[in-house]
Scaffold this motif. Structure first.
Motif, PDB file in Angstrom:
ATOM      1  N   HIS A   1      30.030 -13.320 -28.933  1.00 43.21           N
ATOM      2  CA  HIS A   1      28.949 -14.216 -28.562  1.00 43.21           C
ATOM      3  C   HIS A   1      27.791 -13.406 -27.983  1.00 43.21           C
ATOM      4  N   TYR A   2      26.577 -13.782 -28.391  1.00 41.06           N
ATOM      5  CA  TYR A   2      25.356 -13.139 -27.928  1.00 41.06           C
ATOM      6  C   TYR A   2      24.494 -14.198 -27.242  1.00 41.06           C
TER       7      TYR A   2
ATOM      8  N   VAL B   1      26.232 -21.794 -30.306  1.00 35.91           N
ATOM      9  CA  VAL B   1      27.452 -22.373 -29.746  1.00 35.91           C
ATOM     10  C   VAL B   1      27.192 -23.059 -28.407  1.00 35.91           C
ATOM     11  N   ASP B   2      26.078 -22.727 -27.750  1.00 36.62           N
ATOM     12  CA  ASP B   2      25.744 -23.380 -26.477  1.00 36.62           C
ATOM     13  C   ASP B   2      24.257 -23.196 -26.228  1.00 36.62           C
TER      14      ASP B   2
ATOM     15  N   ALA C   1      23.975 -18.638 -15.820  1.00 42.34           N
ATOM     16  CA  ALA C   1      24.963 -17.597 -15.509  1.00 42.34           C
ATOM     17  C   ALA C   1      26.383 -18.096 -15.723  1.00 42.34           C
ATOM     18  N   GLU C   2      26.617 -19.339 -15.368  1.00 40.58           N
ATOM     19  CA  GLU C   2      27.948 -19.912 -15.560  1.00 40.58           C
ATOM     20  C   GLU C   2      28.263 -20.059 -17.049  1.00 40.58           C
ATOM     21  N   LYS C   3      27.282 -20.448 -17.837  1.00 44.86           N
ATOM     22  CA  LYS C   3      27.492 -20.561 -19.284  1.00 44.86           C
ATOM     23  C   LYS C   3      27.778 -19.186 -19.898  1.00 44.86           C
ATOM     24  N   LEU C   4      27.046 -18.169 -19.478  1.00 46.17           N
ATOM     25  CA  LEU C   4      27.281 -16.813 -19.979  1.00 46.17           C
ATOM     26  C   LEU C   4      28.702 -16.357 -19.678  1.00 46.17           C
ATOM     27  N   LYS C   5      29.154 -16.664 -18.489  1.00 44.07           N
ATOM     28  CA  LYS C   5      30.508 -16.277 -18.085  1.00 44.07           C
ATOM     29  C   LYS C   5      31.551 -17.053 -18.883  1.00 44.07           C
TER      30      LYS C   5
ATOM     31  N   ARG D   1      20.404 -10.530  -7.802  1.00 39.10           N
ATOM     32  CA  ARG D   1      21.301 -10.523  -6.649  1.00 39.10           C
ATOM     33  C   ARG D   1      22.115 -11.820  -6.556  1.00 39.10           C
ATOM     34  N   GLU D   2      21.481 -12.951  -6.872  1.00 39.17           N
ATOM     35  CA  GLU D   2      22.136 -14.247  -6.660  1.00 39.17           C
ATOM     36  C   GLU D   2      22.829 -14.810  -7.900  1.00 39.17           C
ATOM     37  N   THR D   3      22.431 -14.344  -9.093  1.00 34.82           N
ATOM     38  CA  THR D   3      23.024 -14.905 -10.316  1.00 34.82           C
ATOM     39  C   THR D   3      23.662 -13.863 -11.221  1.00 34.82           C
TER      40      THR D   3
END
Length: 327
Positions: free
Chosen positions: A14-15, A40-41, A75-79, A109-111
């Protein structure tokens, strides 16, 4: 800069491409498919990062908080999708803001998202790479444009080869947010007409250096737009009750029809625009600036038809990541 992310052995590749503009935060996650990719998202949110930038020269605390909240979702979707390679870019708002670099550091720093502040030229190249497949066939040069929140990119391309060749390009410092904030508001119909005329004059002045370099092409002028402005106005033209990408992306609209829609919307009050499907309260204050920019582009390059693209920078990034660097 592309950012590799370690995935699990044997899982699908996934990219991801993230485009943080002056007005919107957009993410696409895709996997290779044939010579292209399959999404895909996806995620899109109006964050108005550049709100107030024209007067203060800084990204406001409220805009930063809105944007970081959206980036946390990204960031949550990437993970969750186990992305193996990603690129995240920021455009005009971060280029202009005195605290742009500080904001980029805080985001990382935060994401964990590493944003690259790209130049206007690279922004233009990525937009063309992402949408040029929707250009109508033809031999002469074509004009591709991207009306953003803080700037508008105009790109003259030769599309005869496998990949488009950029002949000339221009970045104007007016997008829907910057032009709206610089122009103020109007209450009466007469005031709205005068405001719209001032917007168009301001945009025309910023396009003037590019206009002087343009030559009348042989054959039919081709014109392709990628932005929330053109997709919104195309939706209004079609009378859609709700936005439908499958109908809008790749649509060809007569240029006079887009002028008519633009002028009709520009004549409405804020309350009237808020009631128009596909505009609503989120876009009601910014859409008039988009109309003014679009009409000025139609003056600059008087094509008979306008191609509409609901694709651009993110798709350009994905093509580079998956297929290698082209254009």
């Amino acid at each position: 800069m592309e950012r590799p992310i370690r995935g699990r052995p044997g899982e699908a590749r996934h990219y991801a491409a993230l485009d943080l503009g002056t007005n919107n935060c957009r993410l696409l996650i895709a996997r290779p498919q044939g010579s292209g990719f399959a999404v895909v998202d996806a995620f899109s949110r109006i964050v108005r990062l550049g709100e107030g930038l024209a007067t203060s020269g800084k990204l406001s605390d409220a805009a930063i908080e809105r944007t970081i909240a959206a980036l946390r979702i990204c960031a949550e979707k990437l993970k969750r999708r186990h992305v193996i390679l990603a690129r995240s870019v920021a455009t005009e708002a971060c280029r202009q803001a005195s605290n742009g670099a500080e904001f980029i550091e805080r985001v990382y720093r935060e994401t964990g998202i590493a944003l690259d502040i790209i130049t206007a030229e690279e922004e233009a190249r990525l937009a063309v790479l992402g949408c040029h497949a929707l250009l109508e066939p033809g031999d002469g040069p074509a004009l591709v444009f991207d009306i953003g929140g803080g700037s508008t990119e105009l790109v003259l391309v030769d599309s005869r080869g496998e990949a488009p060749r950029i002949l000339d390009w221009h970045s104007a410092p007016w997008g829907v947010v910057s032009l709206t904030e610089a122009s103020g508001s109007a209450a009466t119909a007469e005031e709205r007409a005068a405001l719209y005329a001032r917007m168009r004059a301001r945009v025309a002045e910023s396009f003037a250096p590019f206009a002087r370099r343009l030559r009348t092409p042989r054959g039919t002028r081709r014109l392709l737009g990628t932005s929330g402005t053109v997709t919104t106005l195309a939706s209004v033209h079609l009378g859609l009750a709700a936005y439908d990408r499958s109908v809008v992306d790749g649509l060809i609209v007569p240029a006079p029809a887009m002028r008519e829609v633009s002028q009709r919307i520009a004549g409405m009050s804020m309350a009237e625009r808020s009631q128009v499907p596909c505009i609503g309260s989120e876009r009601a204050d910014l859409v008039v600036a988009g109309c003014a920019i679009l009409e000025t582009i139609l003056d600059l390059w008087p094509a008979e038809r306008l191609g509409i693209a609901d694709r651009g920078i993110r798709e350009g990034i994905l093509r580079r990541l998956i297929n290698g660097r082209i254009l």
